[in-house]
Design an enzyme around this catalytic site. Structure first.
Site, PDB file in Angstrom:
ATOM      1  N   GLY A  71       0.823  -1.206   0.000  1.00 30.82           N
ATOM      2  CA  GLY A  71       0.000   0.000   0.000  1.00 30.82           C
ATOM      3  C   GLY A  71       0.859   1.260   0.000  1.00 30.82           C
ATOM      4  N   SER A  72       1.938   1.234   0.761  1.00 31.38           N
ATOM      5  CA  SER A  72       2.825   2.395   0.829  1.00 31.38           C
ATOM      6  C   SER A  72       3.408   2.704  -0.550  1.00 31.38           C
ATOM      7  CB  SER A  72       3.973   2.147   1.816  1.00 31.38           C
ATOM      8  OG  SER A  72       3.471   1.860   3.095  1.00 31.38           O
ATOM      9  N   ASN A 151      -7.414   4.883   9.170  1.00 34.66           N
ATOM     10  CA  ASN A 151      -6.951   3.641   9.790  1.00 34.66           C
ATOM     11  C   ASN A 151      -7.048   3.659  11.315  1.00 34.66           C
ATOM     12  OD1 ASN A 151      -4.857   5.569   8.803  1.00 34.66           O
ATOM     13  ND2 ASN A 151      -3.539   4.412  10.165  1.00 34.66           N
ATOM     14  N   GLN A 179      -7.628   0.942   3.860  1.00 36.38           N
ATOM     15  CA  GLN A 179      -8.543   0.435   4.887  1.00 36.38           C
ATOM     16  C   GLN A 179      -9.944   0.159   4.333  1.00 36.38           C
ATOM     17  OE1 GLN A 179      -8.009  -0.462   8.061  1.00 36.38           O
ATOM     18  NE2 GLN A 179      -5.854   0.109   8.005  1.00 36.38           N
ATOM     19  N   ALA A 200      -3.078  -5.933  -0.099  1.00 40.32           N
ATOM     20  CA  ALA A 200      -3.734  -7.232   0.104  1.00 40.32           C
ATOM     21  C   ALA A 200      -3.826  -7.660   1.565  1.00 40.32           C
ATOM     22  CB  ALA A 200      -3.006  -8.306  -0.715  1.00 40.32           C
ATOM     23  N   HIS A 201      -2.794  -7.334   2.360  1.00 41.35           N
ATOM     24  CA  HIS A 201      -2.778  -7.891   3.722  1.00 41.35           C
ATOM     25  C   HIS A 201      -3.809  -7.258   4.649  1.00 41.35           C
ATOM     26  CE1 HIS A 201      -0.474  -4.915   6.261  1.00 41.35           C
ATOM     27  NE2 HIS A 201      -0.122  -4.467   5.069  1.00 41.35           N
ATOM     28  N   CYS A 325       2.026   1.966  13.048  1.00 39.66           N
ATOM     29  CA  CYS A 325       3.212   2.625  12.489  1.00 39.66           C
ATOM     30  C   CYS A 325       3.824   3.599  13.470  1.00 39.66           C
ATOM     31  CB  CYS A 325       2.852   3.367  11.214  1.00 39.66           C
ATOM     32  SG  CYS A 325       1.894   2.345  10.103  1.00 39.66           S
TER      33      CYS A 325
HETATM   34  C1  LIG Z   1      -1.717  -0.168   6.158  1.00 47.29           C
HETATM   35  C2  LIG Z   1      -1.951   1.129   5.471  1.00 47.29           C
HETATM   36  C3  LIG Z   1      -1.067   1.611   4.485  1.00 47.29           C
HETATM   37  C4  LIG Z   1       0.216   0.915   4.153  1.00 47.29           C
HETATM   38  O1  LIG Z   1       0.027  -0.329   3.532  1.00 47.29           O
HETATM   39  P1  LIG Z   1       1.251  -1.351   3.495  1.00 47.29           P
HETATM   40  O2  LIG Z   1       0.835  -2.423   2.574  1.00 47.29           O
HETATM   41  O3  LIG Z   1       1.437  -1.838   4.879  1.00 47.29           O
HETATM   42  O4  LIG Z   1       2.431  -0.582   2.995  1.00 47.29           O
HETATM   43  C5  LIG Z   1      -1.389   2.791   3.852  1.00 47.29           C
HETATM   44  N1  LIG Z   1      -2.505   3.473   4.155  1.00 47.29           N
HETATM   45  C6  LIG Z   1      -3.372   3.053   5.081  1.00 47.29           C
HETATM   46  C7  LIG Z   1      -4.617   3.827   5.345  1.00 47.29           C
HETATM   47  C8  LIG Z   1      -3.125   1.870   5.777  1.00 47.29           C
HETATM   48  O5  LIG Z   1      -3.987   1.455   6.706  1.00 47.29           O
END
Ligand SMILES: *Cc1c(COP(=O)(O)O)cnc(C)c1O
Length: 385
Positions: A71-72, A151, A179, A200-201, A325
């Site tokens: 996601g990052s 989040n 999210q 995905a996670h 985080c």
């Molecule tokens: C978890 C999260 C991310 C980051 O996703 P990763 O796959 O862990 O890098 C980004 N934005 C939000 C809102 C998240 O909850």
């Protein structure tokens, strides 16, 4: 001791059905998707299928989906990719104060490079103001990036309204939906979304794989040089097994959407009502209804969030005091500060995020444990009475 997991916003376990789909791509179907022989073609087909599964969930074309490493990374590509490709048009970006660090820190980097970023305020429930957004737009604004759902406090933003404004002003609109995917119905066309990040996670898929939707016709710079994978936008041999897992996980999420949503909403509202009934001096953070179905964020007056987490851990309970985080830092969460909580209240906040394997009995155990721990910690606390 049984583990009771209430931290689904941090990560989720890979579903059995998802794992089963992924496994052959580690061993039997290990071909490189760029190779022309049969096992390479099998991998290519698996990527095409996953792209289709994601496109179906978002109501877009598979051509508009780019797989990434998380996601990052999707957030980084969206912001930097659009900023670099459009700097001849303008250097102004609008975001909010409650974004994930993947957005906020990317914005900081862009500011060092000469971009100007406006960070919109949020109200006491975490909503941006549409009027403030409109007022922030200048003729240099190239991108609006507002998260779909927060989040920490679960607040779901008025995405369609933001999309309409962006469309009217011809500004690109990106949303960090990490999210939201799996928890909220998303239609990128109807909502006017130009770019969208997912991971995905966060929806029972594997870690280390994400996706970025970019509306057809929008140009963005790639951040990594190399081979021509992902339509020349993201070099590197594809994580076929991971991508297969992402595709399967999103398919399951939207196949079971209504049932899942109802289950989590019921658990969440039951939890909130039980805590409010059984523990005095608590405050729900975020909106009561326009929030993620599985998210509850509650402040306990006179309590230190970290002590609460340690005590819960001794009872086998996994939860979070803010965003995973920022754990390890002593500053209160930037999200709780932005909604105007006083420091001492923000410090006593607990985020519980419920998921598929949770039951009402789990919630009862959680509430009973909280009743006991909160009373004990308040007795010991100099901040209390
Ligand atoms: C978890 C999260 C991310 C980051 O996703 P990763 O796959 O862990 O890098 C980004 N934005 C939000 C809102 C998240 O909850």
């Amino acid at each position: 001791m049984d583990i009771r997991y209430f931290d689904h916003a941090a990560t989720t376990a890979v579903k059995e059905e998802v794992l089963k789909e992924m496994l052959p791509y580690f061993s039997i179907n290990y071909g490189n998707a760029s190779s022309i022989y049969s096992i390479g073609r099998n991998s290519k087909r698996a990527l095409d299928n996953a792209r289709m599964q994601v496109a179906m969930a978002l109501n877009c074309s598979p051509k508009e989906i780019y797989f990434t490493g998380c996601g990052s990374e999707s957030d980084n590509i969206a912001l930097k990719g659009i900023a670099y490709a459009n700097k001849h048009k303008g250097n102004h970006i609008i975001t909010s104060k409650i974004e994930h660090p993947a957005i906020l820190n990317t914005c900081k980097t862009l500011e060092k490079e000469g971009f100007i970023v406006t960070y919109l305020n949020v109200d006491e429930n975490g909503f941006i103001s549409i009027d403030e957004l409109k007022a922030a737009i200048t003729n240099k604004t190239i991108l609006i990036s507002i998260m779909f759902a927060n989040n920490e406090i679960g607040t779901i933003q008025p995405i369609k309204e933001i999309g309409e404004i962006a469309r009217l002003k011809q500004i690109y609109f990106h949303t960090d939906a990490v999210q939201a995917v799996g928890n909220v119905k998303i239609d990128v066309k109807e909502m006017g979304i130009d770019l969208l990040s997912m991971s995905a996670h966060k929806f029972y898929g594997p870690k280390g794989v994400g996706a970025l939707y970019v509306k057809e016709g929008i140009n963005f710079n790639k951040l990594q040089d190399g081979g021509h994978q992902e339509k020349d936008k993201r070099a590197g041999t594809e994580n076929v097994a991971g991508i297969v897992g992402l595709g399967k996980a999103i398919e399951i999420a939207y196949r079971n959407f209504d049932k899942y949503n109802e289950k989590l909403t019921t658990l969440r509202d039951y939890y909130i009502s039980q805590v409010e009934k059984k523990i005095p001096e608590v405050k729900l953070n975020g909106d009561r209804t326009k929030r993620l179905p599985g998210n509850a964020n509650i402040s306990f007056k006179g309590i230190e969030g970290e002590s609460l987490l340690l005590n819960l851990d001794m009872k086998g309970i996994c939860a979070s005091s803010g965003s995973a985080c920022s754990t390890g830092s002593l500053n209160p969460s930037h999200v709780l500060m932005a909604i105007g909580l006083p420091h001492e209240i923000a410090h006593g906040s607990l985020r519980t995020t419920f998921g598929d394997e949770n039951t009402r009995e789990d919630i009862d155990y959680l509430v009973e444990s909280l009743v006991e721990i909160v009373a004990k910690l308040r007795d010991m606390s100099p901040m209390w009475k």
